[in-house]
Scaffold this active site. Sequence first.
Site, short mmCIF file in Angstrom:
data_model
loop_
_atom_site.label_atom_id
_atom_site.label_comp_id
_atom_site.label_asym_id
_atom_site.label_seq_id
_atom_site.Cartn_x
_atom_site.Cartn_y
_atom_site.Cartn_z
N ASP A 142 3.09 -11.17 -18.02
CA ASP A 142 2.68 -11.28 -19.43
C ASP A 142 3.76 -12.01 -20.21
O ASP A 142 4.88 -11.51 -20.36
CB ASP A 142 2.49 -9.89 -20.06
CG ASP A 142 2.18 -10.02 -21.55
OD1 ASP A 142 1.09 -10.51 -21.88
OD2 ASP A 142 3.05 -9.67 -22.37
N TYR A 191 7.50 -16.40 -27.07
CA TYR A 191 8.70 -15.88 -26.40
C TYR A 191 9.65 -17.00 -25.95
O TYR A 191 10.78 -16.73 -25.56
CB TYR A 191 8.35 -15.03 -25.16
CG TYR A 191 7.52 -13.80 -25.43
CD1 TYR A 191 7.34 -13.30 -26.73
CD2 TYR A 191 6.92 -13.10 -24.40
CE1 TYR A 191 6.57 -12.18 -26.97
CE2 TYR A 191 6.15 -11.96 -24.63
CZ TYR A 191 5.98 -11.52 -25.92
OH TYR A 191 5.21 -10.40 -26.14
N LYS A 248 -0.03 -15.71 -24.84
CA LYS A 248 -0.55 -15.44 -26.19
C LYS A 248 -0.38 -16.66 -27.09
O LYS A 248 0.64 -17.36 -26.99
CB LYS A 248 0.19 -14.26 -26.83
CG LYS A 248 0.39 -13.08 -25.89
CD LYS A 248 1.07 -11.90 -26.53
CE LYS A 248 1.41 -10.85 -25.47
NZ LYS A 248 2.64 -11.11 -24.71
N HIS A 267 -2.00 -13.37 -30.50
CA HIS A 267 -0.82 -12.49 -30.52
C HIS A 267 -0.91 -11.43 -31.62
O HIS A 267 -0.39 -10.31 -31.45
CB HIS A 267 0.44 -13.35 -30.72
CG HIS A 267 1.69 -12.74 -30.19
ND1 HIS A 267 2.66 -13.47 -29.54
CD2 HIS A 267 2.15 -11.47 -30.21
CE1 HIS A 267 3.65 -12.66 -29.20
NE2 HIS A 267 3.36 -11.44 -29.60
P1 NAP Z 1 9.32 -1.90 -22.49
O1 NAP Z 1 8.80 -2.69 -21.37
O2 NAP Z 1 8.71 -0.58 -22.79
O3 NAP Z 1 10.89 -1.67 -22.32
C1 NAP Z 1 11.75 -2.74 -22.05
C2 NAP Z 1 13.18 -2.23 -22.17
O4 NAP Z 1 13.41 -1.20 -21.22
C3 NAP Z 1 14.21 -3.28 -21.89
O5 NAP Z 1 15.32 -3.03 -22.73
C4 NAP Z 1 14.58 -3.03 -20.40
O6 NAP Z 1 15.89 -3.46 -20.17
C5 NAP Z 1 14.44 -1.54 -20.31
N1 NAP Z 1 13.96 -1.05 -19.02
C6 NAP Z 1 13.06 -1.64 -18.19
N2 NAP Z 1 12.78 -0.85 -17.14
C7 NAP Z 1 13.53 0.27 -17.30
C8 NAP Z 1 13.65 1.46 -16.53
N3 NAP Z 1 12.97 1.63 -15.40
N4 NAP Z 1 14.50 2.42 -16.99
C9 NAP Z 1 15.20 2.23 -18.13
N5 NAP Z 1 15.11 1.13 -18.91
C10 NAP Z 1 14.27 0.16 -18.49
O7 NAP Z 1 9.27 -2.72 -23.85
P2 NAP Z 1 8.78 -4.15 -24.33
O8 NAP Z 1 9.62 -5.22 -23.75
O9 NAP Z 1 8.65 -4.05 -25.79
O10 NAP Z 1 7.28 -4.26 -23.82
C11 NAP Z 1 6.93 -4.82 -22.57
C12 NAP Z 1 6.23 -6.14 -22.75
O11 NAP Z 1 5.15 -6.06 -23.68
C13 NAP Z 1 7.09 -7.26 -23.34
O12 NAP Z 1 8.03 -7.79 -22.45
C14 NAP Z 1 6.02 -8.24 -23.72
O13 NAP Z 1 5.55 -8.94 -22.58
C15 NAP Z 1 4.98 -7.30 -24.32
N6 NAP Z 1 5.10 -7.12 -25.78
C16 NAP Z 1 4.08 -7.56 -26.57
C17 NAP Z 1 4.14 -7.42 -27.93
C18 NAP Z 1 3.00 -7.91 -28.77
O14 NAP Z 1 3.12 -7.98 -30.00
N7 NAP Z 1 1.88 -8.25 -28.17
C19 NAP Z 1 5.24 -6.83 -28.55
C20 NAP Z 1 6.28 -6.38 -27.72
C21 NAP Z 1 6.19 -6.50 -26.35
P3 NAP Z 1 16.32 -4.33 -18.85
O15 NAP Z 1 15.63 -5.66 -18.95
O16 NAP Z 1 17.79 -4.42 -18.99
O17 NAP Z 1 15.87 -3.53 -17.67
#
Ligand code: NAP
Length: 295
Positions: free
Chosen positions: A44, A49, A74, A107
């Site tokens: 994704d 990004y 997106k 998005h």
């Molecule tokens: P997330 O996936 O819930 O968390 C990511 C964070 O957690 C990063 O700081 C990562 O750091 C850490 N992490 C990853 N695996 C871990 C584990 N097993 N244990 C502990 N920490 C861990 O948050 P997110 O990035 O907000 O959401 C995921 C995806 O959703 C995004 O990458 C993006 O593709 C999408 N997104 C979409 C929107 C939207 O508006 N549509 C908004 C936000 C996000 P490290 O990289 O250092 O592991």
Amino acid sequence: MDQLLTLNNGVTMPAIGLGVFQSPPEETAAAVETALGLGYRHIDTAAGYGNEREVGEGIRRSGVDRDDVFIETKVWVSDYGRDETLHAFDKSATKLGVEHIDLLILHQPMPQHFERTVAAYEALEQLLTDGKVRAIGVSNFMPHHLTALRAETEVVPAVNQVELHPYFTQRAVQEADSSLGVLTQAWSPIGGITFYPGWGEERTSVLEDPTIREIAGAHGRTPAQVMLRWHIQQARSVIPKSTNPDRIAQNFDVHDFELAPDELVSIDDLDRGVRGGPDPDAVDPSSWDLEIPEA
Ligand code: NAP
């Protein structure tokens, strides 16, 4: 091997995707290559990004056949409008280095300029008809945005990607999605928005939650794995982000344990009803200074 979810148009999508929001371009290709090597088959990304090019590079470097990877991206709001969104597809496809995109989503809704949101979605419908995308959808749409969109367009979105983790479960969005046949996809599935470094000291990380930790201990798993399992058992797609190879592996290693019904309920009950991200109605995303460069 990941579980497949069937979208409302019959297309199948691997339940777990690698997220790449805030993945620096120089680390993104390696993260994608690592994930695909571990068995992930869904990535994704987003035009906003700034790393679509590196996502494409990671897919090519992995040696996995492009047709075996489900690519989701997106359209950013600065590209909303019929012609603008058709061109946004060209920009994203060229940067990714692909002929077609598996899932292309808007998005954000732009409640302040909803006619442009509708025009952008009509362009997605056109791309679907033309076979340039296999499925279309939305992100950050609340139930009233879905209702407004459905009133003016033909194709039911396949996916609604929204903030969703144990501290913000968006029950009303989940109900609206399922009543329309829209698959709910969780962003920040392990609560990243509750602990992103530099996003405010007062945030409480859901990774530290005592209930989650207790369930994790009982299964000999990590809090992140428990949250991902909670989503998957409730038929949501998840797109955890990591650039760390061990955590990329950990987030995919969630297929061989099962949470009990009472454990699912106790995680549901952690909901605080407070979003971490911007309120789609309060913030005009076109006020953010983000333009998507040409390919
Ligand atoms: P997330 O996936 O819930 O968390 C990511 C964070 O957690 C990063 O700081 C990562 O750091 C850490 N992490 C990853 N695996 C871990 C584990 N097993 N244990 C502990 N920490 C861990 O948050 P997110 O990035 O907000 O959401 C995921 C995806 O959703 C995004 O990458 C993006 O593709 C999408 N997104 C979409 C929107 C939207 O508006 N549509 C908004 C936000 C996000 P490290 O990289 O250092 O592991």
